[in-house]
Design a protein around this motif. Structure first.
Motif, short mmCIF file in Angstrom:
data_model
loop_
_atom_site.label_atom_id
_atom_site.label_comp_id
_atom_site.label_asym_id
_atom_site.label_seq_id
_atom_site.Cartn_x
_atom_site.Cartn_y
_atom_site.Cartn_z
N MET A 1 0.84 -1.20 0.00
CA MET A 1 0.00 0.00 0.00
C MET A 1 0.88 1.24 0.00
O MET A 1 1.92 1.28 0.66
N LYS A 2 0.46 2.26 -0.75
CA LYS A 2 1.23 3.50 -0.83
C LYS A 2 1.41 4.12 0.57
O LYS A 2 0.51 4.11 1.39
N ASN A 3 2.59 4.64 0.77
CA ASN A 3 2.94 5.30 2.04
C ASN A 3 2.96 4.36 3.23
O ASN A 3 2.89 4.80 4.38
N SER A 4 3.07 3.06 2.98
CA SER A 4 3.18 2.11 4.09
C SER A 4 4.64 1.94 4.48
O SER A 4 5.53 2.03 3.63
N PRO A 5 4.93 1.69 5.75
CA PRO A 5 6.32 1.49 6.17
C PRO A 5 6.85 0.15 5.69
O PRO A 5 6.09 -0.81 5.52
N SER A 6 8.14 0.09 5.48
CA SER A 6 8.77 -1.19 5.17
C SER A 6 8.77 -2.04 6.44
O SER A 6 8.49 -1.55 7.54
N LEU A 7 9.10 -3.32 6.29
CA LEU A 7 9.14 -4.20 7.45
C LEU A 7 10.19 -3.72 8.45
O LEU A 7 9.95 -3.74 9.68
N ASP A 8 11.34 -3.28 7.95
CA ASP A 8 12.39 -2.76 8.85
C ASP A 8 11.90 -1.51 9.59
O ASP A 8 12.18 -1.34 10.79
N GLU A 9 11.20 -0.63 8.89
CA GLU A 9 10.68 0.57 9.53
C GLU A 9 9.62 0.21 10.57
O GLU A 9 9.56 0.81 11.65
N GLN A 10 8.82 -0.77 10.26
CA GLN A 10 7.79 -1.21 11.20
C GLN A 10 8.41 -1.79 12.47
O GLN A 10 7.96 -1.52 13.59
N LEU A 11 9.47 -2.56 12.29
CA LEU A 11 10.15 -3.14 13.44
C LEU A 11 10.83 -2.06 14.27
O LEU A 11 10.82 -2.12 15.52
N GLU A 12 11.38 -1.05 13.61
CA GLU A 12 12.02 0.04 14.34
C GLU A 12 10.99 0.85 15.12
O GLU A 12 11.25 1.28 16.25
N MET A 13 9.82 1.05 14.56
CA MET A 13 8.76 1.75 15.29
C MET A 13 8.35 0.95 16.52
O MET A 13 8.11 1.52 17.59
N HIS A 14 8.29 -0.36 16.37
CA HIS A 14 7.95 -1.22 17.52
C HIS A 14 9.02 -1.08 18.60
O HIS A 14 8.69 -0.96 19.79
N ARG A 15 10.27 -1.09 18.19
CA ARG A 15 11.37 -0.94 19.15
C ARG A 15 11.26 0.38 19.91
O ARG A 15 11.43 0.43 21.14
N LYS A 16 10.97 1.45 19.20
CA LYS A 16 10.87 2.76 19.84
C LYS A 16 9.67 2.82 20.78
O LYS A 16 9.74 3.46 21.84
N MET A 17 8.58 2.15 20.43
CA MET A 17 7.44 2.12 21.34
C MET A 17 7.77 1.39 22.63
O MET A 17 7.34 1.80 23.71
N ILE A 18 8.55 0.32 22.51
CA ILE A 18 8.97 -0.41 23.71
C ILE A 18 9.85 0.50 24.57
O ILE A 18 9.73 0.50 25.81
#
Length: 326
Positions: free
Chosen positions: A1-18
């Protein structure tokens, strides 16, 4: 989907939320132990908004925060060691231990900081967006504010200017259901505050504020629009404040049913479930463990760091001795 994060970006966002969640938990413990000064405004349950929205920004883009802004700081790339030390009032903090937890700023990261004035971040961001427009750069400004701040006059004045002048500004409304201890149904006649954007000729989107991917997509679209010179956007992120207004809040006004329902929609759980389709549980566990260890180390370093020293600035001190006339 347009403007969706890559898997690496998604994992990094999860890390930052933790990182943010662990920081909030440690701050709660430190407050109870008497090791913090003044109340701490925790953002447990709201991490996905700040992390998801700032993930689409560059270093030169500007962000203004609120009194509940730890996710904004971490999302914009401010170092957790500096943040922890700043909150604990240490000389090694991002602002030398002088800002406390509400006022942290990092000019090199584009984080202009939070403030203790409800709605104060909104006109500041509008001014930054005007500066960007005047200088002719492709940067954007992003401001975070809550449903309580959405009721202030300065919010509407800023939105009016932004819409009139097509400023490169993204408004992120963190609708966490409460202004201080007052439920939104008692402070607004409409449940969706974003309907007001129509009065300022700006598009709006209502987003699940507990879903980082949804926040990323909405923010990416709004930021792209601002960079093209098409003006501001208002994003209303629906979420829930899982803790009290601050660590001095005695509570009792949030229903157990609401807390239980929103706990099932915890942004960390939503993020983990989304990652589980592509990443093993062991890998996610390792990322989470690393983030927790990073926060714990930052807190311990901060507790061991020196307090700042202060000197009187004699040229502005009313008690300074004036030089003798010659």
């Amino acid at each position: 989907m347009k403007n969706s994060p890559s898997l690496d970006e998604q994992l990094e966002m999860h890390r930052k939320m933790i990182i943010v969640r662990r920081l909030e938990e440690r701050l709660g413990e430190l407050h109870k132990a008497g090791k913090t000064r003044g109340p701490i405004h925790r953002c447990d349950g709201q991490e996905a908004i700040g992390i998801g929205a700032t993930a689409v920004l560059g270093t030169s883009d500007f962000v203004t925060s609120t009194h509940r802004g730890h996710a904004h700081y971490i999302g914009k790339g401010v170092d957790i060691r500096g943040v922890a030390a700043e909150i604990l009032g240490r000389a090694t903090g991002t602002c030398g231990g002088r800002a406390g937890h509400m006022l942290i700023g990092d000019r090199d990261r584009g984080m202009i900081g939070g403030n203790a004035i409800v709605g104060g971040s909104i006109p500041a961001a509008a001014g930054m967006a005007l500066s960007i427009q005047v200088r002719g750069t492709a940067d954007v400004a992003m401001c975070f504010f809550g449903d309580g701040a959405a009721q202030t006059g300065i919010c509407h004045e800023s939105m009016n200017m932004a819409g009139l002048w097509k400023l490169p500004l993204v408004f992120i409304l963190e609708h966490n259901q409460f202004g201080l201890t007052v439920h939104h149904t008692v402070q607004s006649p409409v449940p969706d505050l974003s309907v007001r954007a129509a009065g300022y000729a700006m598009p709006t989107e209502i987003v699940d504020g507990n879903d980082t991917v949804a926040m990323y997509r909405a923010a990416a679209t709004a930021v792209e629009r601002a960079r093209r010179g098409e003006g501001p956007t208002l994003i209303e992120a629906k979420t829930y404040r899982m803790q009290g207004f601050s660590t001095s809040d005695m509570g009792g006004y949030q229903s157990e049913a609401d807390l239980a329902e929103w706990s099932r929609r915890d942004p960390l759980l939503v993020s983990r479930r989304a990652l589980a389709d592509s990443i093993s549980a062991e890998q996610i566990d390792a990322v989470e463990a690393g983030a927790i260890a990073e926060v714990d180390a930052a807190v311990e370093d901060a507790l061991a760091a020196p307090l700042p020293t202060f000197e009187v600035f004699t040229r502005s001190s009313p008690y300074a001795t004036a030089p003798e006339a010659v």
